[in-house]
Scaffold this motif. Structure first.
Motif, PDB file in Angstrom:
ATOM      1  N   ASP A 174     -19.146  47.379  -8.816  1.00 55.96           N
ATOM      2  CA  ASP A 174     -18.826  47.819 -10.179  1.00 55.96           C
ATOM      3  C   ASP A 174     -18.817  49.339 -10.269  1.00 55.96           C
ATOM      4  O   ASP A 174     -19.193  49.900 -11.302  1.00 55.96           O
ATOM      5  CB  ASP A 174     -19.840  47.226 -11.177  1.00 55.96           C
ATOM      6  N   TRP A 175     -18.400  49.999  -9.205  1.00 59.62           N
ATOM      7  CA  TRP A 175     -18.471  51.460  -9.134  1.00 59.62           C
ATOM      8  C   TRP A 175     -17.583  52.106 -10.189  1.00 59.62           C
ATOM      9  O   TRP A 175     -16.465  51.651 -10.431  1.00 59.62           O
ATOM     10  CB  TRP A 175     -18.055  51.926  -7.751  1.00 59.62           C
ATOM     11  N   ALA A 211     -26.357  62.462  -4.702  1.00 68.33           N
ATOM     12  CA  ALA A 211     -25.411  61.870  -5.648  1.00 68.33           C
ATOM     13  C   ALA A 211     -24.196  61.329  -4.899  1.00 68.33           C
ATOM     14  O   ALA A 211     -24.225  61.118  -3.686  1.00 68.33           O
ATOM     15  CB  ALA A 211     -24.999  62.902  -6.699  1.00 68.33           C
ATOM     16  N   ALA A 212     -23.108  61.104  -5.626  1.00 68.37           N
ATOM     17  CA  ALA A 212     -21.847  60.615  -5.064  1.00 68.37           C
ATOM     18  C   ALA A 212     -20.804  60.754  -6.162  1.00 68.37           C
ATOM     19  O   ALA A 212     -21.047  61.426  -7.175  1.00 68.37           O
ATOM     20  CB  ALA A 212     -21.982  59.160  -4.590  1.00 68.37           C
ATOM     21  N   THR A 213     -19.656  60.115  -5.999  1.00 71.18           N
ATOM     22  CA  THR A 213     -18.578  60.264  -6.976  1.00 71.18           C
ATOM     23  C   THR A 213     -18.974  59.778  -8.375  1.00 71.18           C
ATOM     24  O   THR A 213     -18.372  60.198  -9.362  1.00 71.18           O
ATOM     25  CB  THR A 213     -17.325  59.486  -6.537  1.00 71.18           C
ATOM     26  N   HIS A 214     -19.993  58.917  -8.463  1.00 78.28           N
ATOM     27  CA  HIS A 214     -20.400  58.437  -9.785  1.00 78.28           C
ATOM     28  C   HIS A 214     -20.869  59.574 -10.680  1.00 78.28           C
ATOM     29  O   HIS A 214     -20.867  59.458 -11.901  1.00 78.28           O
ATOM     30  CB  HIS A 214     -21.530  57.407  -9.648  1.00 78.28           C
ATOM     31  N   SER A 215     -21.273  60.689 -10.061  1.00 73.10           N
ATOM     32  CA  SER A 215     -21.731  61.839 -10.825  1.00 73.10           C
ATOM     33  C   SER A 215     -20.628  62.378 -11.731  1.00 73.10           C
ATOM     34  O   SER A 215     -20.891  63.025 -12.742  1.00 73.10           O
ATOM     35  CB  SER A 215     -22.213  62.939  -9.865  1.00 73.10           C
ATOM     36  N   VAL A 228     -27.735  56.046 -14.403  1.00 72.85           N
ATOM     37  CA  VAL A 228     -29.024  55.729 -13.777  1.00 72.85           C
ATOM     38  C   VAL A 228     -28.874  54.560 -12.815  1.00 72.85           C
ATOM     39  O   VAL A 228     -29.420  54.562 -11.704  1.00 72.85           O
ATOM     40  CB  VAL A 228     -30.092  55.415 -14.842  1.00 72.85           C
ATOM     41  N   ALA A 229     -28.090  53.555 -13.210  1.00 74.86           N
ATOM     42  CA  ALA A 229     -27.889  52.388 -12.355  1.00 74.86           C
ATOM     43  C   ALA A 229     -27.207  52.764 -11.049  1.00 74.86           C
ATOM     44  O   ALA A 229     -27.536  52.228  -9.982  1.00 74.86           O
ATOM     45  CB  ALA A 229     -27.063  51.336 -13.098  1.00 74.86           C
ATOM     46  N   CYS A 230     -26.265  53.699 -11.103  1.00 76.49           N
ATOM     47  CA  CYS A 230     -25.585  54.141  -9.879  1.00 76.49           C
ATOM     48  C   CYS A 230     -26.547  54.879  -8.960  1.00 76.49           C
ATOM     49  O   CYS A 230     -26.569  54.630  -7.742  1.00 76.49           O
ATOM     50  CB  CYS A 230     -24.401  55.039 -10.229  1.00 76.49           C
TER      51      CYS A 230
END
Length: 296
Positions: free
Chosen positions: A12-13, A53-57, A199-201
């Protein structure tokens, strides 16, 4: 060592439809691309996230910028869904070299590089070393200087000690899997309160030992003293956007960094922490657009 799986942690990214995987420099990169519906080719922005982090940021900021610009966001080596290890390791120079190789493979020439925290250091290194020639660099809560006072010595020393301890990533991952702990950790360490999706990511990633190992390895290899010395060689215009409630990097660091570069400007965000671009992405997007209209 467990690593984030695209079929599980990435199921669910955020902005999953914008994702693809690209092989370059011995790594398999996770890349997200956003392109506006416009006839004229828009300016290209490269987004580089910070440590851990990652792309979700960029989950909200990237689509906002993507309405007007060609936006490319990547998971840095050791983070998110990018796998493999760059030739130069997880040092600033090693990461910058890996990103430059990826840009070549993508045939992308960014006019602006936006880096959050450690991502800003990679952006600066790319420009200083001539591996990229952006018209401007935007640093969000930029980590361009050594930590102040005693932390300048203690922080990298502790990171290196953790890096050589094979158990450390597993312990940190176990803590991150404790319900509610990731959110508490983010607020304590950054001063930011972000949405539940964010937060979930972070929890999904930090709950894997590989993500924790990547973050520790990056901090252990970081040479901000060397970068501080080289900032005078950075001729690229720089905009630093910094929250005055940032618990990770004090506002005084941003002021000093702006003074150290040839063409620097500081924009202060009141009441926001280290993850200001996740707290108020619309406000940050407006600042970016206004800056780009005067520079690009």
């Amino acid at each position: 060592m467990s690593a984030p799986r695209w079929s599980v942690e990435g199921r669910d990214w955020p902005n999953r439809a914008a994702s693809r995987f690209v092989a370059a420099g011995g790594l398999r990169w996770h890349v997200q691309t956003f392109v506006p519906e416009a006839r004229d080719p828009p300016a290209t922005i490269l987004l580089l996230h910070g440590t851990g982090a990652a792309t979700h940021s960029w989950r909200t900021l990237a689509p906002l910028l993507g309405q007007h610009y060609h936006v490319v966001a990547v998971d840095l080596p050791g983070h998110g869904f990018t796998t493999g290890r760059p030739v130069g390791g997880l040092s600033i120079a090693g990461m910058a070299g890996a990103v430059a190789t990826l840009l070549g493979a993508l045939q992308v020439t960014p006019q602006v590089i936006i880096g959050h925290s450690a991502g800003a250091a990679i952006a600066a290194r790319l420009a200083i070393d001539g591996r990229a020639s952006p018209a401007a660099i935007i640093g969000l809560s930029a980590a361009l200087l050594p930590f102040p006072g005693l932390a300048a010595t203690l922080f990298p020393t502790m990171a290196r000690a953790l890096f050589v301890n094979p158990i450390a990533p597993h312990l940190f991952a176990r803590i991150a899997r404790t319900p509610g702990e990731t959110g508490r950790f983010l607020y304590r360490s950054t001063g930011s309160r972000i949405d539940d999706a964010g937060v979930a990511c972070y929890a999904a990633l930090l709950g894997t030992s590989a993500q924790c190992a990547g973050a520790i390895g990056m901090m252990a290899a970081w040479d901000l003293v060397g970068l501080r010395r080289d900032l005078a060689r950075l001729k690229t215009p720089v905009l630093l956007v910094h929250g005055d409630a940032d618990r990770a990097i004090p506002l005084s660091n941003a002021r000093e960094a702006v003074a150290a570069v040839g063409d620097g400007r500081l924009e202060t965000l009141h009441g926001l922490g280290h993850l200001a671009h996740e707290e108020r992405p619309e406000e940050v997007a407006a600042i970016v657009r206004q800056f780009m209209e005067t520079r690009i």
